[in-house]
Design a protein around this motif. Structure first.
Motif, PDB file in Angstrom:
ATOM      1  N   LEU A 129      59.083  47.904  24.685  1.00  0.00           N
ATOM      2  CA  LEU A 129      58.896  46.812  23.735  1.00  0.00           C
ATOM      3  C   LEU A 129      57.552  46.110  23.866  1.00  0.00           C
ATOM      4  O   LEU A 129      56.963  45.688  22.870  1.00  0.00           O
ATOM      5  CB  LEU A 129      60.014  45.780  23.882  1.00  0.00           C
ATOM      6  CG  LEU A 129      61.426  46.236  23.510  1.00  0.00           C
ATOM      7  CD1 LEU A 129      62.407  45.086  23.713  1.00  0.00           C
ATOM      8  CD2 LEU A 129      61.480  46.742  22.081  1.00  0.00           C
ATOM      9  N   GLU A 130      57.041  45.951  25.102  1.00  0.00           N
ATOM     10  CA  GLU A 130      55.810  45.171  25.287  1.00  0.00           C
ATOM     11  C   GLU A 130      54.952  45.766  26.399  1.00  0.00           C
ATOM     12  O   GLU A 130      55.471  46.328  27.371  1.00  0.00           O
ATOM     13  CB  GLU A 130      56.142  43.711  25.621  1.00  0.00           C
ATOM     14  CG  GLU A 130      56.788  42.943  24.477  1.00  0.00           C
ATOM     15  CD  GLU A 130      57.163  41.535  24.875  1.00  0.00           C
ATOM     16  OE1 GLU A 130      57.011  40.617  24.040  1.00  0.00           O
ATOM     17  OE2 GLU A 130      57.639  41.341  26.019  1.00  0.00           O
ATOM     18  N   ILE A 131      53.630  45.613  26.228  1.00  0.00           N
ATOM     19  CA  ILE A 131      52.649  46.019  27.223  1.00  0.00           C
ATOM     20  C   ILE A 131      51.813  44.789  27.570  1.00  0.00           C
ATOM     21  O   ILE A 131      51.267  44.133  26.678  1.00  0.00           O
ATOM     22  CB  ILE A 131      51.739  47.135  26.684  1.00  0.00           C
ATOM     23  CG1 ILE A 131      52.569  48.342  26.243  1.00  0.00           C
ATOM     24  CG2 ILE A 131      50.715  47.553  27.742  1.00  0.00           C
ATOM     25  CD1 ILE A 131      51.785  49.350  25.431  1.00  0.00           C
ATOM     26  N   PHE A 132      51.716  44.469  28.865  1.00  0.00           N
ATOM     27  CA  PHE A 132      50.973  43.296  29.325  1.00  0.00           C
ATOM     28  C   PHE A 132      49.693  43.737  30.035  1.00  0.00           C
ATOM     29  O   PHE A 132      49.667  44.761  30.719  1.00  0.00           O
ATOM     30  CB  PHE A 132      51.823  42.464  30.294  1.00  0.00           C
ATOM     31  CG  PHE A 132      53.089  41.918  29.699  1.00  0.00           C
ATOM     32  CD1 PHE A 132      53.098  40.680  29.075  1.00  0.00           C
ATOM     33  CD2 PHE A 132      54.265  42.649  29.747  1.00  0.00           C
ATOM     34  CE1 PHE A 132      54.265  40.172  28.520  1.00  0.00           C
ATOM     35  CE2 PHE A 132      55.442  42.155  29.196  1.00  0.00           C
ATOM     36  CZ  PHE A 132      55.438  40.919  28.575  1.00  0.00           C
ATOM     37  N   PHE A 133      48.629  42.927  29.886  1.00  0.00           N
ATOM     38  CA  PHE A 133      47.368  43.210  30.576  1.00  0.00           C
ATOM     39  C   PHE A 133      46.569  41.924  30.693  1.00  0.00           C
ATOM     40  O   PHE A 133      46.767  40.971  29.926  1.00  0.00           O
ATOM     41  CB  PHE A 133      46.562  44.283  29.838  1.00  0.00           C
ATOM     42  CG  PHE A 133      46.212  43.925  28.411  1.00  0.00           C
ATOM     43  CD1 PHE A 133      44.989  43.361  28.093  1.00  0.00           C
ATOM     44  CD2 PHE A 133      47.127  44.155  27.393  1.00  0.00           C
ATOM     45  CE1 PHE A 133      44.672  43.023  26.783  1.00  0.00           C
ATOM     46  CE2 PHE A 133      46.817  43.822  26.076  1.00  0.00           C
ATOM     47  CZ  PHE A 133      45.597  43.267  25.772  1.00  0.00           C
ATOM     48  N   ASP A 134      45.670  41.891  31.680  1.00  0.00           N
ATOM     49  CA  ASP A 134      44.853  40.691  31.904  1.00  0.00           C
ATOM     50  C   ASP A 134      43.442  41.115  32.297  1.00  0.00           C
ATOM     51  O   ASP A 134      43.194  42.269  32.676  1.00  0.00           O
ATOM     52  CB  ASP A 134      45.469  39.834  33.001  1.00  0.00           C
ATOM     53  CG  ASP A 134      45.064  38.356  32.891  1.00  0.00           C
ATOM     54  OD1 ASP A 134      44.162  38.050  32.074  1.00  0.00           O
ATOM     55  OD2 ASP A 134      45.635  37.526  33.613  1.00  0.00           O
ATOM     56  N   CYS A 135      42.515  40.156  32.206  1.00  0.00           N
ATOM     57  CA  CYS A 135      41.120  40.437  32.545  1.00  0.00           C
ATOM     58  C   CYS A 135      40.863  40.159  34.023  1.00  0.00           C
ATOM     59  O   CYS A 135      41.700  39.588  34.729  1.00  0.00           O
ATOM     60  CB  CYS A 135      40.185  39.601  31.669  1.00  0.00           C
ATOM     61  SG  CYS A 135      40.336  37.814  31.896  1.00  0.00           S
ATOM     62  N   LYS A 136      39.689  40.561  34.480  1.00  0.00           N
ATOM     63  CA  LYS A 136      39.301  40.391  35.870  1.00  0.00           C
ATOM     64  C   LYS A 136      37.831  40.013  35.941  1.00  0.00           C
ATOM     65  O   LYS A 136      37.006  40.743  35.383  1.00  0.00           O
ATOM     66  CB  LYS A 136      39.569  41.692  36.633  1.00  0.00           C
ATOM     67  CG  LYS A 136      39.252  41.646  38.126  1.00  0.00           C
ATOM     68  CD  LYS A 136      39.546  42.994  38.760  1.00  0.00           C
ATOM     69  CE  LYS A 136      39.304  42.974  40.250  1.00  0.00           C
ATOM     70  NZ  LYS A 136      39.593  44.275  40.885  1.00  0.00           N
ATOM     71  N   PRO A 137      37.494  38.894  36.598  1.00  0.00           N
ATOM     72  CA  PRO A 137      38.408  37.932  37.214  1.00  0.00           C
ATOM     73  C   PRO A 137      39.105  37.067  36.167  1.00  0.00           C
ATOM     74  O   PRO A 137      38.644  36.962  35.030  1.00  0.00           O
ATOM     75  CB  PRO A 137      37.471  37.089  38.097  1.00  0.00           C
ATOM     76  CG  PRO A 137      36.155  37.153  37.403  1.00  0.00           C
ATOM     77  CD  PRO A 137      36.079  38.530  36.810  1.00  0.00           C
ATOM     78  N   LYS A 138      40.197  36.442  36.575  1.00  0.00           N
ATOM     79  CA  LYS A 138      40.985  35.616  35.666  1.00  0.00           C
ATOM     80  C   LYS A 138      40.132  34.476  35.120  1.00  0.00           C
ATOM     81  O   LYS A 138      39.370  33.850  35.842  1.00  0.00           O
ATOM     82  CB  LYS A 138      42.197  35.057  36.428  1.00  0.00           C
ATOM     83  CG  LYS A 138      43.159  34.254  35.577  1.00  0.00           C
ATOM     84  CD  LYS A 138      43.947  35.122  34.637  1.00  0.00           C
ATOM     85  CE  LYS A 138      45.016  34.319  33.914  1.00  0.00           C
ATOM     86  NZ  LYS A 138      45.733  35.136  32.909  1.00  0.00           N
ATOM     87  N   HIS A 139      40.251  34.256  33.796  1.00  0.00           N
ATOM     88  CA  HIS A 139      39.508  33.193  33.092  1.00  0.00           C
ATOM     89  C   HIS A 139      37.995  33.371  33.200  1.00  0.00           C
ATOM     90  O   HIS A 139      37.234  32.400  33.216  1.00  0.00           O
ATOM     91  CB  HIS A 139      39.902  31.801  33.616  1.00  0.00           C
ATOM     92  CG  HIS A 139      41.379  31.516  33.531  1.00  0.00           C
ATOM     93  ND1 HIS A 139      42.093  31.691  32.366  1.00  0.00           N
ATOM     94  CD2 HIS A 139      42.262  31.092  34.471  1.00  0.00           C
ATOM     95  CE1 HIS A 139      43.359  31.367  32.587  1.00  0.00           C
ATOM     96  NE2 HIS A 139      43.492  31.017  33.851  1.00  0.00           N
ATOM     97  N   SER A 140      37.563  34.622  33.296  1.00  0.00           N
ATOM     98  CA  SER A 140      36.132  34.901  33.380  1.00  0.00           C
ATOM     99  C   SER A 140      35.431  34.452  32.098  1.00  0.00           C
ATOM    100  O   SER A 140      35.974  34.555  31.007  1.00  0.00           O
ATOM    101  CB  SER A 140      35.917  36.397  33.597  1.00  0.00           C
ATOM    102  OG  SER A 140      34.562  36.725  33.461  1.00  0.00           O
ATOM    103  N   THR A 141      34.209  33.958  32.250  1.00  0.00           N
ATOM    104  CA  THR A 141      33.408  33.604  31.074  1.00  0.00           C
ATOM    105  C   THR A 141      32.662  34.813  30.520  1.00  0.00           C
ATOM    106  O   THR A 141      31.973  34.715  29.505  1.00  0.00           O
ATOM    107  CB  THR A 141      32.403  32.495  31.424  1.00  0.00           C
ATOM    108  OG1 THR A 141      31.565  32.938  32.502  1.00  0.00           O
ATOM    109  CG2 THR A 141      33.126  31.216  31.823  1.00  0.00           C
ATOM    110  N   ARG A 142      32.771  35.962  31.185  1.00  0.00           N
ATOM    111  CA  ARG A 142      32.155  37.195  30.691  1.00  0.00           C
ATOM    112  C   ARG A 142      32.906  37.697  29.453  1.00  0.00           C
ATOM    113  O   ARG A 142      34.055  37.358  29.211  1.00  0.00           O
ATOM    114  CB  ARG A 142      32.200  38.283  31.760  1.00  0.00           C
ATOM    115  CG  ARG A 142      31.269  38.087  32.940  1.00  0.00           C
ATOM    116  CD  ARG A 142      31.451  39.238  33.914  1.00  0.00           C
ATOM    117  NE  ARG A 142      30.564  39.134  35.066  1.00  0.00           N
ATOM    118  CZ  ARG A 142      29.363  39.668  35.119  1.00  0.00           C
ATOM    119  NH1 ARG A 142      28.886  40.326  34.105  1.00  0.00           N
ATOM    120  NH2 ARG A 142      28.621  39.541  36.207  1.00  0.00           N
ATOM    121  N   MET A 143      32.244  38.556  28.719  1.00  0.00           N
ATOM    122  CA  MET A 143      32.917  39.270  27.644  1.00  0.00           C
ATOM    123  C   MET A 143      33.738  40.396  28.267  1.00  0.00           C
ATOM    124  O   MET A 143      33.253  41.127  29.142  1.00  0.00           O
ATOM    125  CB  MET A 143      31.914  39.845  26.662  1.00  0.00           C
ATOM    126  CG  MET A 143      31.076  38.792  25.941  1.00  0.00           C
ATOM    127  SD  MET A 143      32.073  37.661  24.940  1.00  0.00           S
ATOM    128  CE  MET A 143      32.608  38.769  23.625  1.00  0.00           C
TER     129      MET A 143
END
Length: 579
Positions: A129-143
């Protein structure tokens, strides 16, 4: 005073992350003593492909394309031709209760239908039903983002299924939830077999944290024995030998193989005995698909997952097989080409055109598009991809985000017993110019090419060989995108200092030992004879050099992509003894 030269050649590395990022273990370690001087003497970087003129393959590559066929449901072939004009060839589920006038059973719906088979779920079937993912580092100001996440799973009914979606490029601060972001879907599969196929390096390059990619399955999987639609895919494969290719040369090589009439096996011309005139992943016939499906009923599903069509191929007293009324399905023309105007690779055509303006009883029709009951039909039939493997090969050509990724849709009741069971249909995107090709509909299309040019053309045929291709994203001959230099980083315990403005995209380092100008380019290799070397004089206790990690970096501190840097990189380090 003596000197030693240490050769750091990528092809002799003990381990390697990717091009320009490798480790050398010295056969004879070097001991540095007080006052010894270390400096990079020469650098040779494999930038053969950086100009964009060539594609370099360091080993033979087995390329594969999983192909699904489709057709546009126009007014043709709704009924058999005379003398069986009263018999329906395309059987509809849900049925058209009274085909007449402009109803679907009379003139079609001008929608795209993809080839499917009917398969049944088992006690092990699960629903994602769902796929989860996050960026690294968390809350990065990078694109972050800007890539396709690709997955595979065990299909219901056997074989592998493939799914992917685009992670848009945006700032990491837009990942506001604790879990990052989620992608909603609905996919039936055998067991909890959904697996990421991207490499950790791919995700790291786009600042996506591989450890955060998780899946949520339904707590109530489908009932055992539920009939579902599964795309009927055929696999094209070939070996591309290692070497350096121009884009044109590589396109021609693959096209020649794709267009072999008997690519998938023997051919014939005896419909009654299941001998078909073509045997190729890109082109087949309705009766051929039905024969190959066997007990897995062959049918077609529209993009929205609301309508099914089953051809009367080989069942009933009067059918396509025993009346010799088979129909082609797929792409009669397939070409991978280098577009010199756009400097990109493209699948310039991957469909069967509508043929128009033929002379009566002659074989002289030309490609075009057709007004069919006031609707423009851009092609008769064609193909799309559900998998392009290996990903890094097709990405090298610029193809990314061009796959059809189906999901489960609604249950369609089998009123009339045409399908043999109620069917859970499929929903999928198959956009023109992204996942499929077709005839080009321009401003000039409705203008008549005769004395009536002032009057809009409400019907008829329009001859045109212009198509809407599938373009790759890589721009060849203009791909050298660094800022005029590379940095050579040696990680062996010898510290230097490279500092500047950090900010969102800055890069500081304590390991850079040379700056290589890209101005000095010899024979498609970028070379430096030590002019950019940053010397190091050892102080303190003796230090043993045995393992040296080498990284070639661009101005952002990132290892260049494989389209910029090949595998034949070498760094020569000189150690001058103080004694």
């Amino acid at each position: 005073m003596t000197s030693k030269i240490i050769k750091l050649r990528e092809t002799e590395s003990s381990s390697k992350e990717n091009n320009g990022n490798y480790k050398i273990t010295l056969d004879n370690p070097v001991l540095l003593k007080e006052g010894d001087r270390v400096a990079i003497k020469s650098v040779f970087l494999d930038t053969v492909t950086a100009s964009g003129d060539f594609i370099e393959l360091d080993e033979d590559v087995n390329i594969e394309l999983d192909v699904v066929k489709w057709f546009i449901n126009d007014s043709k072939d709704q009924k058999f031709p005379a003398p069986n004009a009263g018999i329906t060839m395309k059987r509809l589920v849900p049925a058209d209760p009274a085909p007449s006038g402009t109803s679907i059973g009379a003139i079609g719906d001008a929608r795209l239908y993809v080839a499917c088979n009917r398969v049944e779920t088992t006690a092990q079937t699960e629903e994602l039903l769902e796929i989860f993912f996050d960026c690294k580092p968390k809350h990065s100001t990078r694109m972050v983002g800007g890539l396709d996440l690709q997955f595979e799973y065990d299909k219901v009914g056997g074989g592998k299924g493939y799914y992917g979606f685009r992670v848009v490029r945006e700032k990491g601060t837009d990942y506001i939830h604790a879990y990052g972001k989620k992608h909603a879907t609905s996919i039936f599969m055998e067991g909890r077999s959904f697996t990421l196929t991207n490499t950790e390096q791919e995700l790291s390059d786009h600042h996506i944290d591989i450890s955060t990619i998780t899946f949520a399955y339904s707590g109530s999987p489908p009932t055992n024995g539920t009939s579902i639609a599964s795309m009927d895919t055929k696999t094209f494969s070939m070996i591309v030998e290692k070497g350096v290719y121009s884009p044109t040369q590589l396109g021609e090589l693959i096209t020649d193989e794709m267009t072999k009439i008997d690519k998938s096996g023997a051919i014939g011309n005896d419909l009654q005995n299941d001998a078909f005139p073509v045997n190729n992943p890109f082109l087949g016939t309705v009766c051929q698909l039905s024969a190959q499906a066997g007990a897995k009923t062959s049918f077609f599903c529209d993009q929205e997952g609301t309508q099914l069509i089953r051809f009367l191929a080989d069942t009933g007293a009067t059918n396509m097989k025993n009346t010799d009324q088979d129909r082609f399905i797929g792409a009669s023309q397939v070409a991978l080409e280098y577009d010199n105007s756009h400097k990109k690779m493209s699948f310039s055509i991957m469909h069967t055109p509508m043929y128009v303006n033929e002379t009566t009883n002659q074989n002289d029709g030309v490609a075009g598009i057709v007004y069919d009951n006031n609707r423009l039909i851009d092609s008769y039939s064609g193909c799309s991809f559900t998998r392009m493997s290996p990903t890094n090969f097709w990405n090298l050509l610029g193809f990314d985000g061009n796959l059809v990724s189906p999901v489960q849709a609604e249950t369609i009741a089998d009123v009339g017993g045409i399908m043999g069971a109620n069917i859970v249909s499929l929903e999928f995107g198959d956009a023109l110019g992204v996942q499929r090709t077709g005839g080009f509909e321009s401003l000039d299309t409705p203008v008549q090419k005769n004395a009536n040019f002032r009057q809009p053309n409400p019907s008829g045929d329009i001859a045109t060989n212009a198509t809407v291709p599938i373009f790759g994203t890589r721009i060849f001959s203009d791909n050298f995108s660094n800022e005029g230099y590379y940095l050579i980083e040696l990680d062996c315990g010898l510290r230097q200092q490279l500092t500047g403005s950090n900010g969102d995209g800055g890069f500081n380092s304590t390991k850079v030992h040379s700056i290589v100008s890209t101005y000095f380019n010899e024979g498609s290799f970028t070379s430096d004879q030590g002019s950019g070397s940053i010397g190091y004089i050892h102080k303190g206790q003796p230090q043993l050099l045995s393992d040296i990690n080498v990284r070639v970096l661009n101005s952002n501190g990132q290892v260049p992509s494989t389209t910029e840097l090949g595998t034949h990189n070498s760094v020569f380090v000189e150690v001058v003894s103080a004694e």
